[in-house]
Design a protein around this motif. Sequence first.
Motif, mmCIF file in Angstrom:
data_model
loop_
_atom_site.group_PDB
_atom_site.id
_atom_site.type_symbol
_atom_site.label_atom_id
_atom_site.label_comp_id
_atom_site.label_asym_id
_atom_site.label_seq_id
_atom_site.Cartn_x
_atom_site.Cartn_y
_atom_site.Cartn_z
ATOM 1 N N ILE A 177 22.503 -23.153 -21.883
ATOM 2 C CA ILE A 177 23.170 -23.877 -20.798
ATOM 3 C C ILE A 177 23.330 -25.338 -21.221
ATOM 4 O O ILE A 177 23.096 -25.685 -22.374
ATOM 5 N N THR A 178 23.734 -26.201 -20.288
ATOM 6 C CA THR A 178 24.016 -27.593 -20.637
ATOM 7 C C THR A 178 23.275 -28.545 -19.713
ATOM 8 O O THR A 178 23.230 -28.333 -18.497
ATOM 9 N N GLN A 179 22.710 -29.597 -20.293
ATOM 10 C CA GLN A 179 21.998 -30.605 -19.515
ATOM 11 C C GLN A 179 22.971 -31.617 -18.916
ATOM 12 O O GLN A 179 24.125 -31.715 -19.328
ATOM 13 N N HIS A 180 22.455 -32.405 -17.983
ATOM 14 C CA HIS A 180 23.269 -33.407 -17.293
ATOM 15 C C HIS A 180 23.825 -34.466 -18.248
ATOM 16 O O HIS A 180 24.834 -35.102 -17.970
ATOM 17 N N ASN A 181 23.152 -34.648 -19.396
ATOM 18 C CA ASN A 181 23.613 -35.620 -20.388
ATOM 19 C C ASN A 181 24.539 -34.989 -21.420
ATOM 20 O O ASN A 181 24.794 -35.573 -22.477
ATOM 21 N N VAL A 196 21.915 -23.835 -9.604
ATOM 22 C CA VAL A 196 22.488 -22.491 -9.582
ATOM 23 C C VAL A 196 23.819 -22.493 -8.831
ATOM 24 O O VAL A 196 24.250 -21.473 -8.308
ATOM 25 N N ASP A 197 24.467 -23.662 -8.813
ATOM 26 C CA ASP A 197 25.772 -23.825 -8.159
ATOM 27 C C ASP A 197 26.746 -24.470 -9.143
ATOM 28 O O ASP A 197 27.201 -25.600 -8.946
ATOM 29 N N PRO A 198 27.066 -23.756 -10.233
ATOM 30 C CA PRO A 198 27.895 -24.376 -11.271
ATOM 31 C C PRO A 198 29.308 -24.737 -10.818
ATOM 32 O O PRO A 198 29.940 -25.603 -11.434
ATOM 33 N N LYS A 199 29.799 -24.101 -9.768
ATOM 34 C CA LYS A 199 31.166 -24.392 -9.317
ATOM 35 C C LYS A 199 31.287 -25.827 -8.835
ATOM 36 O O LYS A 199 32.265 -26.519 -9.135
ATOM 37 N N ARG A 200 30.297 -26.307 -8.089
ATOM 38 C CA ARG A 200 30.364 -27.672 -7.541
ATOM 39 C C ARG A 200 29.535 -28.672 -8.342
ATOM 40 O O ARG A 200 29.859 -29.866 -8.365
ATOM 41 N N ASP A 201 28.472 -28.204 -8.983
ATOM 42 C CA ASP A 201 27.578 -29.117 -9.687
ATOM 43 C C ASP A 201 28.059 -29.353 -11.120
ATOM 44 O O ASP A 201 27.594 -28.728 -12.077
ATOM 45 N N THR A 202 29.014 -30.267 -11.239
ATOM 46 C CA THR A 202 29.486 -30.653 -12.560
ATOM 47 C C THR A 202 28.389 -31.448 -13.266
ATOM 48 O O THR A 202 27.434 -31.917 -12.637
ATOM 49 N N LEU A 203 28.532 -31.629 -14.562
ATOM 50 C CA LEU A 203 27.540 -32.398 -15.305
ATOM 51 C C LEU A 203 27.495 -33.842 -14.828
ATOM 52 O O LEU A 203 26.416 -34.457 -14.780
ATOM 53 N N GLU A 256 26.826 -20.870 -16.605
ATOM 54 C CA GLU A 256 27.501 -19.773 -15.916
ATOM 55 C C GLU A 256 26.458 -18.857 -15.270
ATOM 56 O O GLU A 256 25.319 -18.769 -15.728
ATOM 57 N N HIS A 257 26.893 -18.163 -14.215
ATOM 58 C CA HIS A 257 25.969 -17.264 -13.515
ATOM 59 C C HIS A 257 25.427 -16.172 -14.439
ATOM 60 O O HIS A 257 24.296 -15.709 -14.254
ATOM 61 N N ALA A 258 26.209 -15.795 -15.441
ATOM 62 C CA ALA A 258 25.744 -14.777 -16.391
ATOM 63 C C ALA A 258 24.508 -15.253 -17.150
ATOM 64 O O ALA A 258 23.695 -14.443 -17.604
ATOM 65 N N LEU A 283 22.532 -17.957 -15.741
ATOM 66 C CA LEU A 283 21.588 -18.425 -14.731
ATOM 67 C C LEU A 283 20.800 -17.298 -14.079
ATOM 68 O O LEU A 283 19.586 -17.420 -13.872
ATOM 69 N N PHE A 284 21.477 -16.211 -13.737
ATOM 70 C CA PHE A 284 20.802 -15.169 -12.967
ATOM 71 C C PHE A 284 19.625 -14.551 -13.716
ATOM 72 O O PHE A 284 18.506 -14.491 -13.173
ATOM 73 N N PRO A 285 19.800 -14.099 -14.964
ATOM 74 C CA PRO A 285 18.624 -13.551 -15.669
ATOM 75 C C PRO A 285 17.553 -14.599 -15.942
ATOM 76 O O PRO A 285 16.360 -14.278 -15.964
ATOM 77 N N LEU A 286 17.962 -15.858 -16.134
ATOM 78 C CA LEU A 286 16.987 -16.925 -16.365
ATOM 79 C C LEU A 286 16.127 -17.149 -15.130
ATOM 80 O O LEU A 286 14.890 -17.185 -15.212
ATOM 81 N N VAL A 287 16.770 -17.276 -13.979
ATOM 82 C CA VAL A 287 16.042 -17.504 -12.729
ATOM 83 C C VAL A 287 15.162 -16.306 -12.407
ATOM 84 O O VAL A 287 14.012 -16.457 -11.976
ATOM 85 N N ARG A 288 15.684 -15.125 -12.642
ATOM 86 C CA ARG A 288 14.909 -13.912 -12.362
ATOM 87 C C ARG A 288 13.670 -13.838 -13.247
ATOM 88 O O ARG A 288 12.592 -13.420 -12.800
#
Length: 222
Positions: A59-63, A120-127, A147-149, A151-156
């Motif tokens: 995934i990608t960090q805020h920086n 876990v809201d990639p649509k609105r939470d831009t970097l 992406e949710h693909a 995020l979901f297994p990571l969070v789980r």
Amino acid sequence: MQNKWLVPVGVLALVIGVYLASTLGQGGSLEGNNSSSLQSQTKFLHWYPEPRKLADFEITQHNQMPMNNQTLAGKWTLAFVGYTFCPDICPVTLAEINKVYPDLKQVAAESPLQVWFLSVDPKRDTLERLNEYVSYFNPEFIASTGEHAQLFPLVRSMGMMYSIAGATDDPNYLVDHSASIVVINPNGHVIGRFKPVHKPGQLATSDMQQLLHDLPLLLTSS
């Protein structure tokens, strides 16, 4: 004539297995012999029966730097799942963590500690938005999304969950998510979590005094 130096294969395999088990269990990761001792000393951390390996992720960090399993290596991590449009639990929890963060850093002088906010809201939470959001609480905190693909297994694998409540066509949609603070050891394995405390008339968030009591025990064990 039988060579006296030959060792039966079964015995050799057993010796190697025992050696590897003892070696892999070392290193202050709470996966060695000190785990049960620390569990008896902590009062509030809800330990998992066994350390959980996180799902592989990219995934990608805020920086805008990449983040993966290796990013967690060699550090203790407090992880919290949420999103920047969260109306209550997320901002309150991050603000509370920030209050005790200086004390935790002092204890963790020899055991690096990082705070990780996973959106876990990639649509609105831009970097850009994540950068502004997490920097407001503390510029040392990490925020990331993907992406949710991913995020979901990571969070789980953290033992957490999330779900989108309603259609994302509505700009004000909510995201249901776990409110626990997850503890990840320097091997990148989840060992447990601080669950929210439910009190009548109050927002259910993790109690920082509980965290302050237990986490230093883990940090100084490394």
